[in-house]
Design a protein around this motif. Structure first.
Motif, PDB file in Angstrom:
ATOM      1  N   SER A  77      40.054  43.051  39.833  1.00 49.67           N
ATOM      2  CA  SER A  77      41.497  42.944  39.390  1.00 49.67           C
ATOM      3  C   SER A  77      41.488  42.789  37.789  1.00 49.67           C
ATOM      4  O   SER A  77      41.992  43.238  37.086  1.00 49.67           O
ATOM      5  CB  SER A  77      42.200  41.716  40.019  1.00 49.67           C
ATOM      6  OG  SER A  77      43.147  41.259  39.202  1.00 49.67           O
ATOM      7  N   LEU A  78      40.328  41.829  37.230  1.00 50.96           N
ATOM      8  CA  LEU A  78      40.343  41.567  35.867  1.00 50.96           C
ATOM      9  C   LEU A  78      39.953  42.941  35.164  1.00 50.96           C
ATOM     10  O   LEU A  78      40.216  43.309  34.044  1.00 50.96           O
ATOM     11  CB  LEU A  78      39.063  40.602  35.684  1.00 50.96           C
ATOM     12  CG  LEU A  78      39.664  39.238  35.864  1.00 50.96           C
ATOM     13  CD1 LEU A  78      38.510  38.178  35.611  1.00 50.96           C
ATOM     14  CD2 LEU A  78      40.837  38.977  34.801  1.00 50.96           C
ATOM     15  N   THR A  88      40.810  45.756  35.163  1.00 51.54           N
ATOM     16  CA  THR A  88      42.031  46.733  35.007  1.00 51.54           C
ATOM     17  C   THR A  88      42.801  46.047  33.895  1.00 51.54           C
ATOM     18  O   THR A  88      43.588  46.674  33.233  1.00 51.54           O
ATOM     19  CB  THR A  88      42.981  47.198  35.976  1.00 51.54           C
ATOM     20  OG1 THR A  88      43.139  45.820  36.640  1.00 51.54           O
ATOM     21  CG2 THR A  88      42.166  47.927  37.042  1.00 51.54           C
ATOM     22  N   LYS A  89      42.528  44.810  33.407  1.00 50.33           N
ATOM     23  CA  LYS A  89      43.444  44.135  32.621  1.00 50.33           C
ATOM     24  C   LYS A  89      42.728  43.944  31.117  1.00 50.33           C
ATOM     25  O   LYS A  89      43.345  43.530  30.415  1.00 50.33           O
ATOM     26  CB  LYS A  89      43.705  42.892  33.234  1.00 50.33           C
ATOM     27  CG  LYS A  89      44.588  42.746  34.235  1.00 50.33           C
ATOM     28  CD  LYS A  89      44.880  41.573  35.240  1.00 50.33           C
ATOM     29  CE  LYS A  89      45.557  41.795  36.526  1.00 50.33           C
ATOM     30  NZ  LYS A  89      45.354  40.546  37.343  1.00 50.33           N
ATOM     31  N   VAL A  90      41.341  43.843  31.053  1.00 51.74           N
ATOM     32  CA  VAL A  90      40.747  43.765  29.916  1.00 51.74           C
ATOM     33  C   VAL A  90      40.025  44.843  29.401  1.00 51.74           C
ATOM     34  O   VAL A  90      39.811  45.803  30.250  1.00 51.74           O
ATOM     35  CB  VAL A  90      39.719  42.361  30.080  1.00 51.74           C
ATOM     36  CG1 VAL A  90      40.473  41.140  30.304  1.00 51.74           C
ATOM     37  CG2 VAL A  90      38.702  42.359  30.945  1.00 51.74           C
ATOM     38  N   ARG A  91      39.556  44.810  28.195  1.00 50.56           N
ATOM     39  CA  ARG A  91      38.700  45.982  27.845  1.00 50.56           C
ATOM     40  C   ARG A  91      37.698  45.088  26.546  1.00 50.56           C
ATOM     41  O   ARG A  91      37.648  44.073  26.466  1.00 50.56           O
ATOM     42  CB  ARG A  91      39.435  46.986  26.965  1.00 50.56           C
ATOM     43  CG  ARG A  91      40.285  46.350  25.821  1.00 50.56           C
ATOM     44  CD  ARG A  91      40.945  47.601  25.185  1.00 50.56           C
ATOM     45  NE  ARG A  91      41.843  47.364  24.023  1.00 50.56           N
ATOM     46  CZ  ARG A  91      41.640  47.139  22.900  1.00 50.56           C
ATOM     47  NH1 ARG A  91      40.308  47.176  22.526  1.00 50.56           N
ATOM     48  NH2 ARG A  91      42.217  46.480  22.147  1.00 50.56           N
ATOM     49  N   GLY A  92      36.808  46.061  26.101  1.00 48.38           N
ATOM     50  CA  GLY A  92      35.726  45.323  25.171  1.00 48.38           C
ATOM     51  C   GLY A  92      34.876  44.987  25.690  1.00 48.38           C
ATOM     52  O   GLY A  92      34.264  45.358  26.950  1.00 48.38           O
ATOM     53  N   GLU A  93      34.077  43.911  25.029  1.00 48.64           N
ATOM     54  CA  GLU A  93      32.680  43.248  25.590  1.00 48.64           C
ATOM     55  C   GLU A  93      32.882  42.596  26.907  1.00 48.64           C
ATOM     56  O   GLU A  93      32.016  42.663  27.868  1.00 48.64           O
ATOM     57  CB  GLU A  93      32.234  42.740  24.317  1.00 48.64           C
ATOM     58  CG  GLU A  93      30.809  41.901  24.668  1.00 48.64           C
ATOM     59  CD  GLU A  93      29.866  42.814  24.939  1.00 48.64           C
ATOM     60  OE1 GLU A  93      28.859  42.598  25.587  1.00 48.64           O
ATOM     61  OE2 GLU A  93      29.800  44.166  24.356  1.00 48.64           O
ATOM     62  N   ASP A  94      34.233  42.052  27.007  1.00 53.44           N
ATOM     63  CA  ASP A  94      34.347  41.273  28.221  1.00 53.44           C
ATOM     64  C   ASP A  94      34.234  42.230  29.488  1.00 53.44           C
ATOM     65  O   ASP A  94      34.010  41.925  30.548  1.00 53.44           O
ATOM     66  CB  ASP A  94      35.670  40.352  28.180  1.00 53.44           C
ATOM     67  CG  ASP A  94      35.363  39.209  27.219  1.00 53.44           C
ATOM     68  OD1 ASP A  94      34.489  38.793  27.202  1.00 53.44           O
ATOM     69  OD2 ASP A  94      36.413  38.922  26.365  1.00 53.44           O
ATOM     70  N   LEU A 126      32.813  34.104  30.784  1.00 54.53           N
ATOM     71  CA  LEU A 126      33.418  34.869  29.907  1.00 54.53           C
ATOM     72  C   LEU A 126      33.618  34.199  28.450  1.00 54.53           C
ATOM     73  O   LEU A 126      33.305  34.712  27.543  1.00 54.53           O
ATOM     74  CB  LEU A 126      34.846  35.753  30.191  1.00 54.53           C
ATOM     75  CG  LEU A 126      34.607  36.766  31.369  1.00 54.53           C
ATOM     76  CD1 LEU A 126      35.802  37.383  31.711  1.00 54.53           C
ATOM     77  CD2 LEU A 126      33.554  37.964  30.929  1.00 54.53           C
ATOM     78  N   ALA A 127      33.909  33.163  28.608  1.00 55.76           N
ATOM     79  CA  ALA A 127      34.263  32.499  27.425  1.00 55.76           C
ATOM     80  C   ALA A 127      33.048  31.961  26.642  1.00 55.76           C
ATOM     81  O   ALA A 127      32.929  31.935  25.449  1.00 55.76           O
ATOM     82  CB  ALA A 127      35.032  30.949  27.629  1.00 55.76           C
ATOM     83  N   ALA A 175      36.410  32.722  34.153  1.00 55.80           N
ATOM     84  CA  ALA A 175      36.824  32.607  32.756  1.00 55.80           C
ATOM     85  C   ALA A 175      35.914  31.681  31.992  1.00 55.80           C
ATOM     86  O   ALA A 175      35.732  32.126  30.683  1.00 55.80           O
ATOM     87  CB  ALA A 175      38.421  32.216  32.777  1.00 55.80           C
ATOM     88  N   ARG A 227      30.916  43.162  30.620  1.00 58.61           N
ATOM     89  CA  ARG A 227      30.161  42.153  31.382  1.00 58.61           C
ATOM     90  C   ARG A 227      30.688  41.970  32.831  1.00 58.61           C
ATOM     91  O   ARG A 227      29.808  41.645  33.797  1.00 58.61           O
ATOM     92  CB  ARG A 227      30.439  40.653  30.686  1.00 58.61           C
ATOM     93  CG  ARG A 227      29.502  40.666  29.347  1.00 58.61           C
ATOM     94  CD  ARG A 227      29.907  39.361  28.594  1.00 58.61           C
ATOM     95  NE  ARG A 227      29.281  38.131  29.246  1.00 58.61           N
ATOM     96  CZ  ARG A 227      29.420  37.005  29.003  1.00 58.61           C
ATOM     97  NH1 ARG A 227      30.493  36.535  28.358  1.00 58.61           N
ATOM     98  NH2 ARG A 227      28.851  35.890  29.760  1.00 58.61           N
ATOM     99  N   GLU A 246      29.867  33.333  25.529  1.00 59.89           N
ATOM    100  CA  GLU A 246      29.192  34.761  25.525  1.00 59.89           C
ATOM    101  C   GLU A 246      27.810  34.981  25.702  1.00 59.89           C
ATOM    102  O   GLU A 246      27.373  35.969  26.039  1.00 59.89           O
ATOM    103  CB  GLU A 246      29.612  35.309  24.207  1.00 59.89           C
ATOM    104  CG  GLU A 246      31.348  35.319  23.917  1.00 59.89           C
ATOM    105  CD  GLU A 246      31.669  35.671  22.284  1.00 59.89           C
ATOM    106  OE1 GLU A 246      30.605  36.051  21.622  1.00 59.89           O
ATOM    107  OE2 GLU A 246      32.914  35.646  22.126  1.00 59.89           O
TER     108      GLU A 246
END
Lengths: 346, 138
Positions: free
Chosen positions: A72-73, A75-81, A45-46, A42, A84, A48
């Motif tokens: 696991s992450l 499937t939960k986030v989208r976009g630039e993160d 990712l925070a 985290a 990465r 950039e």
């Protein structure tokens, strides 16, 4: 004898205590490791512009736990993160291992590989995933269909539609959900599927085309309602037209509301007409309220409300007649007013 | 600097968004279920709450309703974070009192932007209602 039994019992309790303690410690270490990794990922990712090198180099137990967390992450986030996360998974060789896992002899590993490749939107896995739609294990076929939905390449659309009737088939819900993820890019292939595929596939294509609010698909759907020889397809096309809501299909719908059609098709057409809300359809809808079939008559009364104030007014007039239509008019008006309030108890 | 309370039972998501929001310069507090979230909100009076829908003990929807029922939390902005993306679900979310609705999978950066926008809205003084015309317009 008593001493021996007491000794065995004490030994048993002691061993149990030690085993529980060891397990508890291991679980604590695992949780602590997971927490540390969550914070590290985290934090990375925070920030950039922070390099992924430190995270990508983790190995051993930490590395395994990290791979699990990253997957696991994913499937939960989208976009630039998300991009990465994929980058780190590539650096750690996880995506390569998943490509290899897709060829494993163990079904569970193949299914997991599909899920990861789909979540990572790995375009290079497209052909492997298409091949896995014919896997001999149903769970792997479903996972491959879901993964293809994640990739969103329109090349996969005819292959997915074809799976509905194949010997090694995939259930309609999985195929529909996978195709829904494609978005507008799948429209040309779905339109082709409306004509060049099995009845089950044509019905799914019609259903999906009706979910996009795209007026350009209306003529293709009208043509299915008018000319398709399979009733499932005609019903799906009628429902799709109702969802799109274009009054340009009103004449086609009026045609299939007639008594020469099956009650199922009539009911679908009447509901679609109600969704579109065409005041000129009121007289036909009123005639349908006299139908012998309960569903047709109920749908017709409800559809009159869709035609606006004129429809509601006509239903109120019919409610006063005291004949069969009055019952359906009353039910429709009651439904529109919401549930009757209960009297307060003393 | 604002106070943001995150209520989510998924530790991965909780830590991820907590650090994102922290790096945007806000104070972040986290809770893992609805009941604890309400208790923390009463204590902290956060400027914004990010609430998951599906949680043990008390759902995110109920958290929104309870927050909206408390006068002291009237100015707390509420963002529902959920996998439920159907039109009817979004309507239910807003009807329960949410100010914004974010569907999973979500972009953490977009979520931070939404929090900033909500904070700006909360901080802005309410616009006075225009005076009623003395005579009806013809």
């Amino acid at each position: 004898v008593t001493l021996i039994i007491a000794g065995v019992l004490a030994l048993f309790v002691g061993v149990k205590f030690v085993v529980n303690r060891v397990r508890h410690r291991a679980a604590q270490r695992r949780d602590e490791r997971a927490r540390r990794l969550r914070i590290a990922v985290a934090g990375w990712l925070a920030e950039e512009d922070r390099d992924a090198g430190t995270i990508a180099r983790l190995s051993g137990k930490e590395g395994g736990a990290l791979d699990e967390l990253l997957c696991s992450l994913l499937t939960k986030v989208r976009g630039e993160d998300r991009s990465r996360l994929v980058e780190v998974l590539e650096m750690r060789g996880v995506i390569d291992r998943a490509r290899a896992g897709a060829r494993s002899h163990r079904p569970l590993e193949r299914a997991r590989a599909c899920e990861l490749l789909g979540a990572a939107e790995d375009k290079r896995a497209l052909f492997a995933l298409l091949g896995m739609l014919d896997d001999h294990t149903a769970g792997v076929r479903r996972a491959a269909a879901r993964a293809l939905g994640g990739l969103g390449s329109s090349v996969a659309v005819p292959h997915l539609l074809a799976r509905l009737d194949a010997e090694r088939n995939i259930d309609v819900d999985t195929i529909t959900m996978a195709l829904m993820r494609f978005g507008p890019s799948s429209i040309p292939e779905l339109r082709a599927g409306l004509v060049r595929s099995s009845p089950a596939a044509r019905a799914v294509a019609a259903d999906l085309l009706g979910r996009g609010d795209r007026l350009e698909v209306v003529p293709a759907l009208i043509s299915r309602v008018e000319f398709d020889d399979d009733e499932r397809v005609r019903i799906a096309a009628v429902q799709a037209l109702g969802r799109i809501g274009s009054p340009s299909c009103a004449l086609t719908l009026l045609d299939v509301m007639g008594e020469d059609q099956s009650p199922e098709l009539r009911t679908a057409a009447i509901r679609a007409m109600g969704d579109i809300g065409v005041p000129e359809s009121l007289s036909v809808l009123e005639a349908c309220m006299d139908a012998d079939d309960h569903d047709v008559a109920t749908a017709a009364a409800e559809a009159m409300l869709g035609a606006g104030a004129a429809g509601e007014q006509r239903l109120k007039e019919l409610e006063a007649y005291g004949d069969r239509r009055a019952t359906y008019a009353r039910e429709a008006l009651t439904g529109a007013r919401g549930p009757t309030p209960r009297p307060n108890r003393m | 600097m604002a106070t943001v309370l995150i209520v989510d039972d998924d530790a991965d998501i909780r830590d991820l968004i907590a650090l994102k929001i922290e790096s945007a310069g806000h104070d972040v507090y986290i809770e893992s279920d609805g009941e604890a979230g309400i208790a923390a909100a009463e204590l902290l009076r956060p400027d914004v709450m990010v609430v998951d829908w599906m949680m043990p003990r008390l759902s995110g929807l109920d958290v929104c309703r309870r927050v909206r029922a408390r006068e002291e939390l009237a100015r707390t902005g509420l963002i529902l974070l959920t996998a439920k993306g159907q039109e009817a679900d979004v309507q239910r979310g807003f009807a329960a009192g949410a100010d914004d609705y974010v569907v999973k999978p979500f972009s953490p950066r977009e979520l931070v932007s939404r929090i900033q926008a909500l904070l700006a809205r909360v901080a802005r003084p309410p616009v006075a209602a225009p005076a009623a015309p003395s005579e009806p317009r013809r």
